[in-house]
Enzyme design. Structure first.
Site, PDB file in Angstrom:
ATOM      1  CG  ASP A   1      -9.124   0.824 -10.240  1.00  0.00           C
ATOM      2  OD1 ASP A   1      -9.506  -0.346 -10.080  1.00  0.00           O
ATOM      3  OD2 ASP A   1      -7.928   1.156 -10.270  1.00  0.00           O
ATOM      4  CG  PHE A   2      -9.838  -0.887  -4.028  1.00  0.00           C
ATOM      5  CD1 PHE A   2     -10.432  -0.152  -3.022  1.00  0.00           C
ATOM      6  CD2 PHE A   2      -8.782  -1.737  -3.693  1.00  0.00           C
ATOM      7  CE1 PHE A   2      -9.994  -0.237  -1.696  1.00  0.00           C
ATOM      8  CE2 PHE A   2      -8.337  -1.833  -2.379  1.00  0.00           C
ATOM      9  CZ  PHE A   2      -8.946  -1.085  -1.387  1.00  0.00           C
ATOM     10  CG  ASP A   3      -5.992  -2.935  -5.735  1.00  0.00           C
ATOM     11  OD1 ASP A   3      -5.379  -2.984  -4.665  1.00  0.00           O
ATOM     12  OD2 ASP A   3      -6.943  -3.703  -6.024  1.00  0.00           O
TER      13      ASP A   3
ATOM     14  CG  ASP B   1      -4.220   2.404 -11.169  1.00  0.00           C
ATOM     15  OD1 ASP B   1      -5.310   1.809 -11.045  1.00  0.00           O
ATOM     16  OD2 ASP B   1      -3.124   1.849 -10.968  1.00  0.00           O
TER      17      ASP B   1
END
Length: 526
Positions: free
Chosen positions: A285-287, A468
């Site tokens: 994932d990024f954010d 997250d």
């Protein structure tokens, strides 16, 4: 706010209140009560030559009338002002100063406002009810109001519930009102469920107290107004309080509290042993995972050092970034060639050679997203702190900087936009609601699609997914029994459950984990 999972291993049935939980009619009721009592108190003060003290929606409504029958609400509020009126008779006209007369007047005010405003339904609640039914839960709706049946029919929800216990049923059976648990117990009985196996979901203090008195297994309070309301719900017996039912998931027996998940860095030797057994494929994932969560999504960027470690990993194993951001946006922010990218939760894919793949069904939802964006831009423009982030296949509404007392207005507006536009669904993340195409697709689906596109041999490849947010739980589930799920946790995830295998505390710790993984596979490759 807390997040919670409901599993069939723990519970058999769920009982939901109507006003404020399923529909936004709580605000209509509050306005009707204020109209009633302000007129009554003003006339009374003028006759007595006393100061006029108006009905306070935030305090008086929540404390004295919310969740109660009309007559109980009238009596409770008048008692708080040391005013005694004769009870009267249900046939009393609305201009008679009796408890029944005032209750009848309030009912007229409510219906007038409802006819003018219509019924707003919380889409996240309906999504939860549908998920509960698919999982085999019995689901009932309760209400102190005699208008429950009409509201359900007007909103097209009458066929969604297995049982209804409302003001009409209570009058027929002589059931006392909240905070007595009688209507909840009757609902559980009609669902053939014991209170010890039943969940109650309520937004009213009296309703939460009723659930606690009835010995129900779990009482979930819904706080859409902020301020002291969440604390009051806990004080009256709520086991957990959420600001929207998007935070309640239908889980399974693999879920554990986030606090119980072992730390990946602390369990490194055991984790490294698994990583040495097969070829590694990383899905990230990024954010909130590769980049810290920031108030303005436009300011998000990779943590220092993360790009370098991703480049090292990309030379040794498969690396794919799966993000809710647009494909081109996440590619620009990561800035690494030679890896896979999945944008818009996997609706868009791009291979290392630049080959583009798209989920065709998502295109059909673009016009609806355009209309929803225009509508929400108008409706939410006056609310300070709201941020609309339009992506090609999604529309994110961030409320991280919105005053807590106004969050309910934002979530109701998004839910209404979703129900008005066919082909959309609402997903919830960390202080963000996202409208996306209503197709059976999530990050778990995207991960499976990537595995197929990569032609990975499931017997020889060990996938690791790092994420997250609640949306990442779908990817963790997709890897259950096969790969490794790493939750990048923070303060907002502390109260929820997860199916991840291990956890790290924030993006910096996740970067440290990636660095250890890079060193491990570099050493093994020599």
């Amino acid at each position: 706010m807390a997040q919670v999972a409901l599993s069939r291993e723990q519970f058999d049935a769920v009982v939901l209140d109507l006003d404020g939980v399923i529909t936004d009619t709580a605000s209509v009721h509050a306005a009707a009560w204020k109209q009633l009592f302000d007129r009554f108190l003003s006339e009374r003060a003028e006759r007595a030559g006393e100061p006029f003290r108006p009905f306070d929606v935030e305090h008086d409504y929540l404390r004295h009338v919310d969740g109660k029958s009309r007559s109980d609400g009238v009596v409770s509020f008048l008692d708080s002002r040391a005013i005694a009126l004769p009870y009267g008779d249900p046939s009393d006209p609305e201009d008679r100063e009796t408890v029944c007369g005032l209750g009848k007047r309030k009912d007229r005010y409510f219906h007038e406002r409802l006819a003018a405003q219509g019924v707003v339904v919380f889409a996240s609640t309906i999504a939860l009810v549908e998920a509960l039914r698919r999982a085999g839960f019995g689901v009932a709706v309760i209400s102190a109001s005699r208008n429950c049946r009409a509201i359900l029919e007007a909103s097209g929800l009458s066929g969604l519930f297995d049982a209804r216990v409302d003001g009409e049923v209570a009058a027929e059976r002589g059931l006392p009102g909240k905070p007595d648990p009688a209507i909840f117990l009757e609902a559980a009985r009609r669902l053939a469920s014991q209170p010890a196996r039943t969940v109650v979901i309520e937004d009213a203090e009296a309703g939460v107290e009723a659930g606690a008195r009835g010995g129900f297994a779990l009482v979930i309070g819904v706080d859409r107004v902020g301020g002291a309301h969440a604390r009051a719900l806990r004080e009256r017996g709520a086991h957990v309080v959420v600001d929207d039912l998007g935070a309640v998931r239908v889980g399974d027996s693999r879920e554990r509290p986030v606090a119980d998940i072992p730390d990946a860095l602390g369990e490194w030797e055991r984790l490294a042993g698994r990583l040495r057994t097969a070829a590694l494929a990383l899905f990230l994932d990024f954010d909130g995972t590769l980049s810290p969560i920031v108030e303005d999504p436009e300011l998000a960027e990779l943590l220092p050092g993360t790009r370098a470690v991703l480049e090292r990993l990309g030379r040794r194993c498969t690396v794919a970034v799966i993000s809710g951001r647009d494909l081109q946006d996440v590619r620009r922010r990561v800035g690494i060639t030679g890896i896979w990218y999945a944008g818009s939760h996997g609706f868009e894919l791009m291979a290392p050679d630049g080959t583009y793949h798209e989920q065709d069904a998502a295109d059909d939802a673009v016009p609806a997203l355009d209309r929803a964006e225009r509508s929400l831009s108008r409706r939410l423009s006056a609310i300070e702190g709201v941020l609309l982030e339009r992506k090609r296949f999604t529309l994110a509404v961030h409320y991280r900087r919105v005053d807590r007392g106004t969050v309910g207005t934002v979530t109701a507006a998004v839910d209404e936009a979703c129900r008005r536009e066919r082909g959309l669904r609402v997903m919830h993340g960390k202080q963000v609601m996202e409208l996306r195409p209503d197709v059976d697709w999530d990050k778990g689906s995207a991960l499976h699609r990537l595995v197929d596109q990569l032609h990975l041999d499931r017997r020889r490849v060990l996938p690791l997914y790092g994420g997250d947010d609640l949306t990442d739980e779908d990817a963790f589930r997709a890897l259950a029994g096969w790969g490794i799920g790493v939750l990048v946790r923070d303060a907002e995830s502390a109260e929820r459950s997860t199916v991840a295998d291990v956890a790290v505390d924030g993006p910096e710790a996740f970067r440290a984990l990636l660095d250890r993984i890079a060193l491990l596979i570099e050493d093994d490759g020599e």
